[in-house]
Design a protein around this motif. Structure first.
Motif, mmCIF file in Angstrom:
data_model
loop_
_atom_site.group_PDB
_atom_site.id
_atom_site.type_symbol
_atom_site.label_atom_id
_atom_site.label_comp_id
_atom_site.label_asym_id
_atom_site.label_seq_id
_atom_site.Cartn_x
_atom_site.Cartn_y
_atom_site.Cartn_z
ATOM 1 N N GLU A 109 8.466 43.210 37.770
ATOM 2 C CA GLU A 109 9.012 43.613 37.148
ATOM 3 C C GLU A 109 9.516 43.971 35.367
ATOM 4 N N THR A 110 8.416 44.295 35.058
ATOM 5 C CA THR A 110 7.816 44.677 34.077
ATOM 6 C C THR A 110 8.806 45.915 33.061
ATOM 7 N N ALA A 111 8.946 46.440 34.352
ATOM 8 C CA ALA A 111 9.347 48.026 33.696
ATOM 9 C C ALA A 111 10.712 48.184 33.441
ATOM 10 N N LYS A 112 11.032 47.543 34.521
ATOM 11 C CA LYS A 112 12.893 47.025 34.924
ATOM 12 C C LYS A 112 13.027 46.382 33.412
ATOM 13 N N GLN A 113 12.544 45.390 33.105
ATOM 14 C CA GLN A 113 12.751 44.106 32.214
ATOM 15 C C GLN A 113 13.058 45.155 30.901
ATOM 16 N N PHE A 114 11.380 45.889 30.365
ATOM 17 C CA PHE A 114 11.947 46.800 29.242
ATOM 18 C C PHE A 114 13.106 48.465 29.329
ATOM 19 N N SER A 115 12.284 48.746 31.120
ATOM 20 C CA SER A 115 14.332 49.517 30.544
ATOM 21 C C SER A 115 15.675 48.967 30.374
ATOM 22 N N THR A 116 15.853 47.733 30.487
ATOM 23 C CA THR A 116 17.873 47.501 30.101
ATOM 24 C C THR A 116 17.654 47.075 28.714
ATOM 25 N N GLU A 117 15.999 46.481 28.361
ATOM 26 C CA GLU A 117 16.210 46.162 26.893
ATOM 27 C C GLU A 117 15.454 46.965 25.848
ATOM 28 N N LEU A 118 15.372 48.244 26.385
ATOM 29 C CA LEU A 118 15.295 49.467 25.567
ATOM 30 C C LEU A 118 16.449 49.837 25.774
ATOM 31 N N LYS A 119 17.726 49.945 26.732
ATOM 32 C CA LYS A 119 18.955 50.335 26.394
ATOM 33 C C LYS A 119 19.986 49.498 25.751
ATOM 34 N N LYS A 120 19.489 48.320 25.208
ATOM 35 C CA LYS A 120 20.463 47.277 24.134
ATOM 36 C C LYS A 120 20.245 47.866 23.141
ATOM 37 N N LEU A 121 18.644 48.237 22.723
ATOM 38 C CA LEU A 121 18.305 48.583 21.325
ATOM 39 C C LEU A 121 18.902 49.180 21.119
ATOM 40 N N GLU A 122 18.632 50.857 22.103
ATOM 41 C CA GLU A 122 19.108 52.369 21.891
ATOM 42 C C GLU A 122 20.705 51.793 21.405
ATOM 43 N N ALA A 123 21.295 51.166 21.999
ATOM 44 C CA ALA A 123 23.018 50.804 21.599
ATOM 45 C C ALA A 123 22.684 50.803 20.511
ATOM 46 N N LYS A 124 22.380 49.748 19.862
ATOM 47 C CA LYS A 124 22.310 49.943 18.024
ATOM 48 C C LYS A 124 22.584 50.657 18.032
ATOM 49 N N LYS A 125 21.765 51.724 17.882
ATOM 50 C CA LYS A 125 21.754 53.206 17.458
ATOM 51 C C LYS A 125 19.772 52.928 16.255
ATOM 52 N N ILE A 126 18.956 52.091 17.203
ATOM 53 C CA ILE A 126 18.267 51.854 16.440
ATOM 54 C C ILE A 126 17.248 53.957 15.988
ATOM 55 N N GLN A 127 16.698 53.210 14.521
ATOM 56 C CA GLN A 127 16.175 54.515 14.599
ATOM 57 C C GLN A 127 14.512 54.631 14.105
ATOM 58 N N GLY A 128 13.909 53.890 14.976
ATOM 59 C CA GLY A 128 12.815 54.384 15.413
ATOM 60 C C GLY A 128 12.671 52.848 16.061
ATOM 61 N N LEU A 129 11.116 52.650 16.776
ATOM 62 C CA LEU A 129 10.581 52.024 18.080
ATOM 63 C C LEU A 129 9.099 50.923 17.889
ATOM 64 N N ILE A 130 8.854 49.692 18.004
ATOM 65 C CA ILE A 130 8.089 49.136 17.407
ATOM 66 C C ILE A 130 7.428 49.287 19.211
ATOM 67 N N VAL A 131 6.746 49.069 19.682
ATOM 68 C CA VAL A 131 6.041 48.708 21.294
ATOM 69 C C VAL A 131 5.142 48.344 20.961
ATOM 70 N N ASP A 132 4.479 46.651 21.305
ATOM 71 C CA ASP A 132 3.948 45.263 20.490
ATOM 72 C C ASP A 132 3.370 45.072 21.769
ATOM 73 N N VAL A 133 1.796 45.617 22.373
ATOM 74 C CA VAL A 133 0.914 45.506 22.964
ATOM 75 C C VAL A 133 0.202 44.364 22.782
ATOM 76 N N ARG A 134 -0.004 43.856 21.434
ATOM 77 C CA ARG A 134 -0.985 42.572 20.942
ATOM 78 C C ARG A 134 -1.143 41.068 22.144
ATOM 79 N N GLY A 135 -2.497 40.757 22.607
ATOM 80 C CA GLY A 135 -2.826 40.689 23.225
ATOM 81 C C GLY A 135 -1.934 39.964 24.473
ATOM 82 N N ASN A 136 -1.405 41.759 25.045
ATOM 83 C CA ASN A 136 -1.695 41.687 26.164
ATOM 84 C C ASN A 136 -2.852 42.340 27.308
ATOM 85 N N PRO A 137 -3.035 41.786 28.350
ATOM 86 C CA PRO A 137 -4.231 41.903 29.156
ATOM 87 C C PRO A 137 -4.197 42.887 30.069
#
Length: 484
Positions: free
Chosen positions: A229-257
């Motif tokens: 379900e990760t891609a679906k969750q990512f899409s949902t969270e990304l849309k929430k952030l974009e609705a807040k008019k973000i000016q840039g994005l950090i994608v954190d995959v530290r510790g992601n196996p």
């Protein structure tokens, strides 16, 4: 999801402990549909050679000799399991494994929305069971386990010589039970013991937040692993952030196996601009396949956070964004550039084999090398402090690596001592007393079990504070500069 030569199979690689994987199953692998097994006779006939017959005859002769001559009584199924496991081990590939019927059943039972265990991902690295990453908020993380830790023993039982699946069986267990792990960490002179209480581990894989830097609002999405379900969750969270008019994005995959290939491809389609290449997959016959984004234009600058715990699918995303013009901040990644396929056998056991390698968009194979960040940033030394030993009191006039580790923890908590060489002097004792006073503990100056746990909890809290995360701060600087 269908691709030209292969069908991506959804298998959640999030058991209590499993290898960090990208799973790709083949509709044409070995001429069989996924989930089917060719009869033994057809596989032998496929070779149609005297050598094949001789090889099978040799195996049967050995089986008969053992059954008829050995002093020791051995269950027939154990002999067969041992023979198959031996063939897989002969591949000398840490990501190819054989699971008996019981091990395969246990593995499938872990593919639920949650599971019970300590919450970490491991791989077999240089013959040692090595933590790729503890899950966020898991008992493993709370106990202070870190990427790169080697697990030598579980409850006094050595893991030396065990297969990955055998080690998994020893490590996992019901909620509330204790796993006493003997671990070795780079920088330690000797192993230390860590007690982890197993618990329910929910598979939440995406976390988002906003961060303000220089008056600008940036989004931050952390991906802990790539599950169903990760891609679906990512899409949902990304849309929430974009609705807040973000000016840039950090994608954190530290510790992601890592995890599912289709999950990282779907996320790549949302981020890689200009319909760029996400990755290439090269099969054993040399043929390649490319996966492309569906995004037309870049919406805002992106920075990827990665470290040595970023492996497999996490490296695919980091490599895809890096090769398409974005920056990676952090440290060298794990270096897992192969693709596995799990094949069931008739008796419900299964073999997991490496069947392809993946390449970054520019054709680089990062296996055993990792991805080099554009901006290299190490975390403070105390981020790598080892857990304090379980059941061992530290006190004045002691000397050794445990005391040296204690001094590193105290320094990280802004309680520096006079020394850092592993001698428990007056300054170390006073720093411990100060900490105990701050946390309503008896001010004995001795590090007993309660003080050790409080120190560990305080250190994890300090590590999680954004201002102490030097890699995050560097990523914010890159984004702020990109949006001037």
């Amino acid at each position: 999801m269908f691709i030209k030569r292969r069908t991506l199979v959804i298998i959640i690689l999030a058991s209590v402990f499993s290898t960090c994987l990208i799973t790709l199953a083949g509709a044409k692998l070995y001429g069989q549909a996924w989930g089917q097994q060719a009869p033994v006779s057809s596989m032998l006939n496929a070779g149609n050679s005297a050598q094949t017959s001789a090889d099978i005859k040799k195996m049967y002769e050995a089986y008969q000799l053992i059954q008829s001559s050995t002093l020791w009584k051995v269950d027939k199924s154990k002999l067969i399991d041992g023979a198959v496991e031996g063939m897989v081990k002969a591949l000398d590939d840490p990501f190819s494994t054989y699971m008996s019927k019981k091990e395969a059943t246990d593995f499938r039972s872990s593919l639920e929305s949650s599971f019970q265990g300590i919450g970490a991902e491991v791989a077999l690295k240089n013959g040692k069971i090595t933590i790729v990453s503890p899950y966020k908020g898991s008992p493993a993380e709370k106990a202070g386990l870190r990427s790169g830790d080697q697990i030598l023993k579980v409850n006094g039982v050595s893991l030396d010589g065990m297969s990955l699946s055998e080690a998994v069986t020893k490590i996992r267990g019901p909620k509330g039970t204790k796993a006493e792990l003997e671990i070795m960490r780079t920088g330690l002179q000797s192993p230390t013991n860590v007690v982890v209480v197993r618990d329910d581990i929910p598979l939440e894989t995406v976390y988002s937040d906003t961060v303000v830097k220089d008056g600008k609002t940036f989004g931050k999405i952390e991906i802990s692993q790539f599950a169903e379900e990760t891609a679906k969750q990512f899409s949902t969270e990304l849309k929430k952030l974009e609705a807040k008019k973000i000016q840039g994005l950090i994608v954190d995959v530290r510790g992601n196996p890592g995890g599912l290939l289709n999950a990282v491809v779907d996320i790549g389609k949302m981020l890689v601009p200009n319909k760029g290449t996400i990755l290439q997959v090269q099969y054993s016959d040399g043929q390649k396949e490319e996966f492309h984004s569906t995004l037309q234009q870049a919406k805002y600058p992106i920075v990827v956070l990665a470290d040595k715990g970023s492996a497999s699918a996490a490296e695919i995303l980091a490599g895809a964004l890096q090769d398409n013009g974005y920056k990676v901040v952090g440290t060298q990644t794990f270096g897992k550039g192969t693709v596995q396929n799990t094949l069931p056998l008739k008796d419900e056991s299964q073999i997991k084999l490496t069947i392809a390698k993946w390449l970054t968009p520019d054709g680089t194979w990062i296996h055993k090398k990792g991805i080099t960040p554009n901006v290299k940033v190490e975390q403070p030394d105390y981020f790598n402090a080892a857990p304090l030993p379980a059941g061992k009191e530290l006190h004045k006039d002691m000397i050794g690596p445990d005391v040296q580790n204690l001094q590193l923890i105290l320094k990280g908590l802004s309680l520096p001592t006079d020394r850092s060489d592993g001698y428990f002097d007056n300054g170390t004792e006073q720093a411990v007393k100060t900490f105990q006073g701050q946390h309503s503990l008896p001010q004995t100056g001795k590090v007993d079990r309660k003080t050790a746990q409080a120190l560990q909890d305080a250190l994890i809290k300090r590590i999680r504070e954004p201002q102490n995360d030097l890699q995050l701060q560097a990523a914010l600087q890159v984004l702020a500069h990109s949006t001037k």
